[in-house]
Design a protein around this motif. Sequence first.
Motif, PDB file in Angstrom:
ATOM      1  N   UNK A   1       0.825  -1.202   0.000  1.00 33.89           N
ATOM      2  CA  UNK A   1       0.000   0.000   0.000  1.00 33.89           C
ATOM      3  C   UNK A   1       0.859   1.252   0.000  1.00 33.89           C
ATOM      4  N   UNK A   2       1.992   1.210   0.688  1.00 40.19           N
ATOM      5  CA  UNK A   2       2.899   2.357   0.734  1.00 40.19           C
ATOM      6  C   UNK A   2       3.441   2.657  -0.660  1.00 40.19           C
ATOM      7  N   UNK A   3       3.837   1.625  -1.377  1.00 38.45           N
ATOM      8  CA  UNK A   3       4.344   1.790  -2.747  1.00 38.45           C
ATOM      9  C   UNK A   3       3.232   2.332  -3.634  1.00 38.45           C
ATOM     10  N   UNK A   4       2.026   1.803  -3.465  1.00 36.04           N
ATOM     11  CA  UNK A   4       0.886   2.247  -4.266  1.00 36.04           C
ATOM     12  C   UNK A   4       0.573   3.718  -3.983  1.00 36.04           C
ATOM     13  N   UNK A   5       0.638   4.130  -2.716  1.00 32.40           N
ATOM     14  CA  UNK A   5       0.375   5.528  -2.367  1.00 32.40           C
ATOM     15  C   UNK A   5       1.402   6.441  -3.025  1.00 32.40           C
ATOM     16  N   UNK A   6       2.669   6.027  -3.043  1.00 35.67           N
ATOM     17  CA  UNK A   6       3.700   6.843  -3.683  1.00 35.67           C
ATOM     18  C   UNK A   6       3.447   6.960  -5.177  1.00 35.67           C
ATOM     19  N   UNK A   7       3.024   5.850  -5.786  1.00 37.03           N
ATOM     20  CA  UNK A   7       2.738   5.859  -7.223  1.00 37.03           C
ATOM     21  C   UNK A   7       1.557   6.787  -7.508  1.00 37.03           C
ATOM     22  N   UNK A   8       0.495   6.687  -6.690  1.00 33.49           N
ATOM     23  CA  UNK A   8      -0.658   7.550  -6.886  1.00 33.49           C
ATOM     24  C   UNK A   8      -0.294   9.003  -6.653  1.00 33.49           C
ATOM     25  N   UNK A   9       0.534   9.255  -5.665  1.00 27.96           N
ATOM     26  CA  UNK A   9       0.958  10.614  -5.384  1.00 27.96           C
ATOM     27  C   UNK A   9       1.685  11.203  -6.588  1.00 27.96           C
ATOM     28  N   UNK A  10       2.550  10.425  -7.219  1.00 31.98           N
ATOM     29  CA  UNK A  10       3.264  10.888  -8.409  1.00 31.98           C
ATOM     30  C   UNK A  10       2.272  11.151  -9.544  1.00 31.98           C
ATOM     31  N   UNK A  11       1.290  10.270  -9.698  1.00 30.92           N
ATOM     32  CA  UNK A  11       0.277  10.468 -10.740  1.00 30.92           C
ATOM     33  C   UNK A  11      -0.550  11.711 -10.451  1.00 30.92           C
ATOM     34  N   UNK A  12      -0.864  11.941  -9.175  1.00 29.75           N
ATOM     35  CA  UNK A  12      -1.642  13.123  -8.803  1.00 29.75           C
ATOM     36  C   UNK A  12      -0.853  14.406  -9.069  1.00 29.75           C
TER      37      UNK A  12
END
Length: 95
Positions: free
Chosen positions: A42-53
């Motif tokens: 989930x931490x990796x996914x949050x970082x990926x989403x943050x970059x996309x955002x």
Amino acid sequence: MDNNIIPLHGTTKIAVGTPEGTVKIAIETPEEREAFERLMDNSVERKRLSALQRRQYAIDQLAAVIRTSPTTSAEAIATLLYDAGCELPEPNSVA
């Protein structure tokens, strides 16, 4: 009897020194391990989403500047973007 507990780096076990030898004892259950791995995913996914955002935010800001252009001229749009602070990285040395 001397029971020295020694944490083993990078494992989920501890070593207990006994007169008979070293015994490894698990200190987390499979369920705890699974929950930990899920948290890490989930931490990796949050970082990926943050970059996309951040990317989408930048695109939205650029689009807002482009919409103010009175023409569809590429130069006019480029001028607006440059005046808004957008710059491309310097090109590598030209041979």
